[in-house]
Design a protein around this motif. Sequence first.
Motif, PDB file in Angstrom:
ATOM      1  N   LEU A  16      69.534  47.142   8.382  1.00  0.00           N
ATOM      2  CA  LEU A  16      69.721  47.918   9.603  1.00  0.00           C
ATOM      3  C   LEU A  16      68.827  47.379  10.722  1.00  0.00           C
ATOM      4  CD1 LEU A  16      71.112  50.220  11.030  1.00  0.00           C
ATOM      5  CD2 LEU A  16      69.390  51.801  10.092  1.00  0.00           C
ATOM      6  N   ARG A  17      67.604  46.981  10.390  1.00  0.00           N
ATOM      7  CA  ARG A  17      66.724  46.374  11.404  1.00  0.00           C
ATOM      8  C   ARG A  17      67.380  45.128  12.004  1.00  0.00           C
ATOM      9  NH1 ARG A  17      62.478  47.476   7.516  1.00  0.00           N
ATOM     10  NH2 ARG A  17      61.288  49.283   8.258  1.00  0.00           N
ATOM     11  N   LEU A 134      63.462  51.618  16.015  1.00  0.00           N
ATOM     12  CA  LEU A 134      64.728  50.895  16.146  1.00  0.00           C
ATOM     13  C   LEU A 134      65.944  51.801  16.025  1.00  0.00           C
ATOM     14  CD1 LEU A 134      63.846  47.743  14.021  1.00  0.00           C
ATOM     15  CD2 LEU A 134      64.269  47.787  16.484  1.00  0.00           C
ATOM     16  N   ALA A 135      65.805  52.920  15.326  1.00  0.00           N
ATOM     17  CA  ALA A 135      66.935  53.824  15.137  1.00  0.00           C
ATOM     18  C   ALA A 135      66.416  55.147  14.608  1.00  0.00           C
ATOM     19  CB  ALA A 135      67.950  53.225  14.154  1.00  0.00           C
ATOM     20  N   VAL A 136      67.270  56.165  14.694  1.00  0.00           N
ATOM     21  CA  VAL A 136      66.911  57.467  14.134  1.00  0.00           C
ATOM     22  C   VAL A 136      68.175  58.159  13.643  1.00  0.00           C
ATOM     23  CG1 VAL A 136      67.107  58.872  16.253  1.00  0.00           C
ATOM     24  CG2 VAL A 136      65.409  59.479  14.521  1.00  0.00           C
ATOM     25  N   SER A 137      68.044  58.899  12.555  1.00  0.00           N
ATOM     26  CA  SER A 137      69.174  59.651  12.010  1.00  0.00           C
ATOM     27  C   SER A 137      69.254  61.017  12.677  1.00  0.00           C
ATOM     28  CB  SER A 137      69.004  59.824  10.499  1.00  0.00           C
ATOM     29  OG  SER A 137      68.013  60.805  10.227  1.00  0.00           O
ATOM     30  N   VAL A 166      61.542  56.707  21.154  1.00  0.00           N
ATOM     31  CA  VAL A 166      62.196  56.199  22.362  1.00  0.00           C
ATOM     32  C   VAL A 166      63.184  55.107  21.956  1.00  0.00           C
ATOM     33  CG1 VAL A 166      61.867  55.174  24.632  1.00  0.00           C
ATOM     34  CG2 VAL A 166      60.124  56.726  23.691  1.00  0.00           C
ATOM     35  N   LEU A 167      64.466  55.325  22.263  1.00  0.00           N
ATOM     36  CA  LEU A 167      65.525  54.420  21.816  1.00  0.00           C
ATOM     37  C   LEU A 167      66.577  54.208  22.896  1.00  0.00           C
ATOM     38  CD1 LEU A 167      66.242  55.907  18.261  1.00  0.00           C
ATOM     39  CD2 LEU A 167      64.910  53.846  18.764  1.00  0.00           C
ATOM     40  N   PHE A 168      67.462  53.260  22.639  1.00  0.00           N
ATOM     41  CA  PHE A 168      68.694  53.143  23.400  1.00  0.00           C
ATOM     42  C   PHE A 168      69.699  54.154  22.832  1.00  0.00           C
ATOM     43  CE2 PHE A 168      66.822  48.873  23.841  1.00  0.00           C
ATOM     44  CZ  PHE A 168      66.863  48.727  25.223  1.00  0.00           C
ATOM     45  N   ASP A 169      70.663  54.557  23.644  1.00  0.00           N
ATOM     46  CA  ASP A 169      71.584  55.613  23.229  1.00  0.00           C
ATOM     47  C   ASP A 169      72.346  55.281  21.950  1.00  0.00           C
ATOM     48  OD1 ASP A 169      71.412  57.794  25.206  1.00  0.00           O
ATOM     49  OD2 ASP A 169      72.013  56.254  26.642  1.00  0.00           O
ATOM     50  N   ASP A 170      72.755  54.025  21.784  1.00  0.00           N
ATOM     51  CA  ASP A 170      73.572  53.682  20.615  1.00  0.00           C
ATOM     52  C   ASP A 170      72.753  53.510  19.337  1.00  0.00           C
ATOM     53  OD1 ASP A 170      72.325  51.294  21.231  1.00  0.00           O
ATOM     54  OD2 ASP A 170      74.174  50.180  21.635  1.00  0.00           O
ATOM     55  N   GLU A 171      71.453  53.762  19.414  1.00  0.00           N
ATOM     56  CA  GLU A 171      70.596  53.697  18.223  1.00  0.00           C
ATOM     57  C   GLU A 171      70.307  55.083  17.653  1.00  0.00           C
ATOM     58  OE1 GLU A 171      68.361  49.693  19.955  1.00  0.00           O
ATOM     59  OE2 GLU A 171      67.334  51.624  20.003  1.00  0.00           O
ATOM     60  N   VAL A 172      70.911  56.088  18.249  1.00  0.00           N
ATOM     61  CA  VAL A 172      70.701  57.483  17.840  1.00  0.00           C
ATOM     62  C   VAL A 172      71.831  57.931  16.914  1.00  0.00           C
ATOM     63  CG1 VAL A 172      70.435  59.855  18.653  1.00  0.00           C
ATOM     64  CG2 VAL A 172      69.558  57.952  20.033  1.00  0.00           C
ATOM     65  N   GLY A 173      71.471  58.662  15.866  1.00  0.00           N
ATOM     66  CA  GLY A 173      72.471  59.210  14.960  1.00  0.00           C
ATOM     67  C   GLY A 173      72.948  58.246  13.900  1.00  0.00           C
ATOM     68  N   LEU A 174      72.195  57.165  13.658  1.00  0.00           N
ATOM     69  CA  LEU A 174      72.582  56.205  12.633  1.00  0.00           C
ATOM     70  C   LEU A 174      72.142  56.693  11.251  1.00  0.00           C
ATOM     71  CD1 LEU A 174      71.727  52.804  14.384  1.00  0.00           C
ATOM     72  CD2 LEU A 174      73.811  54.189  14.515  1.00  0.00           C
ATOM     73  N   ASP A 175      72.715  56.082  10.235  1.00  0.00           N
ATOM     74  CA  ASP A 175      72.368  56.426   8.852  1.00  0.00           C
ATOM     75  C   ASP A 175      71.129  55.629   8.463  1.00  0.00           C
ATOM     76  OD1 ASP A 175      72.304  57.258   6.251  1.00  0.00           O
ATOM     77  OD2 ASP A 175      74.058  56.107   5.608  1.00  0.00           O
ATOM     78  N   VAL A 176      69.960  56.234   8.669  1.00  0.00           N
ATOM     79  CA  VAL A 176      68.690  55.553   8.419  1.00  0.00           C
ATOM     80  C   VAL A 176      68.209  55.862   7.002  1.00  0.00           C
ATOM     81  CG1 VAL A 176      66.270  55.357   9.103  1.00  0.00           C
ATOM     82  CG2 VAL A 176      68.052  55.618  10.853  1.00  0.00           C
ATOM     83  N   PRO A 177      68.020  54.854   6.150  1.00  0.00           N
ATOM     84  CA  PRO A 177      67.488  55.107   4.804  1.00  0.00           C
ATOM     85  C   PRO A 177      66.087  55.702   4.899  1.00  0.00           C
ATOM     86  CG  PRO A 177      68.339  52.857   5.023  1.00  0.00           C
ATOM     87  CD  PRO A 177      68.266  53.428   6.397  1.00  0.00           C
ATOM     88  N   GLY A 186      60.758  64.813  15.545  1.00  0.00           N
ATOM     89  CA  GLY A 186      61.495  65.994  15.970  1.00  0.00           C
ATOM     90  C   GLY A 186      62.413  65.790  17.145  1.00  0.00           C
ATOM     91  N   PHE A 187      62.219  64.668  17.886  1.00  0.00           N
ATOM     92  CA  PHE A 187      62.996  64.446  19.100  1.00  0.00           C
ATOM     93  C   PHE A 187      63.319  62.959  19.258  1.00  0.00           C
ATOM     94  CE2 PHE A 187      60.366  68.166  19.759  1.00  0.00           C
ATOM     95  CZ  PHE A 187      61.236  69.090  20.335  1.00  0.00           C
ATOM     96  N   VAL A 188      64.358  62.679  20.016  1.00  0.00           N
ATOM     97  CA  VAL A 188      64.650  61.318  20.438  1.00  0.00           C
ATOM     98  C   VAL A 188      64.805  61.343  21.951  1.00  0.00           C
ATOM     99  CG1 VAL A 188      67.150  61.599  20.029  1.00  0.00           C
ATOM    100  CG2 VAL A 188      66.154  59.300  20.188  1.00  0.00           C
TER     101      VAL A 188
END
Length: 202
Positions: A16-17, A134-137, A166-177, A186-188
């Motif tokens: 994923l990275r 890099l991403a967040v679930s 702090v992320l880009f919009d398309d890095e939010v809601g991914l399936d992060v192991p 608690g927040f993005v």
Amino acid sequence: MDSPQSAHSAAAKTALRDQVRAARRRRPPDASAEVAAAVAEVALGWGPVRDAATVAAYVSVGSEPGTGLLLEALVAAGTRVVVPVVRPDRDLDWTVYTGPDDLAPAVRGLLEPSGPRLGVDAVRTADVVLAPGLAVSPAGDRLGQGGGYYDRVLPRVPAQTPVAIVLFDDEVGLDVPADPHDVRVGFVLTASGVRRLGPLEG
């Protein structure tokens, strides 16, 4: 020795990275500048940042969503800003950010201020923490850069202190192991706004 489950998780995180980093490298420079400006506007309008006496943040580098404009605005507003400094033992110390002129190249391509070190527990003094990644679930599982630095930092943050990645919009809601030791955020915070994360999200 790693368990099969943790080995599988490590491989999934690495994959994923690689995926997210490749996407970041493809972003045009002008879009990155727009994101940096939007991130600053969103952060400064978010209650926990707007009302904070001390903000723990970081100096963005490379293809990360830019934090430079935000840091400058916070300092100009009289907010105390602390940013991390990498220690030889792979932990993070902290120092007060005073401006870009005080930054010097450091390990792993980072930029760090040269001011006095405040100790690893200085993050506890922050009213809000803005963390890289890099991403967040949807549940708040954060994918870091792989160095393990924030695995040490986040457990020190008091439970009532808001933590936003702090992320880009398309890095939010991914399936992060996630592994049992991973600490959820608690927040993005993105150029589009601040979103609460948690078990009921998504």
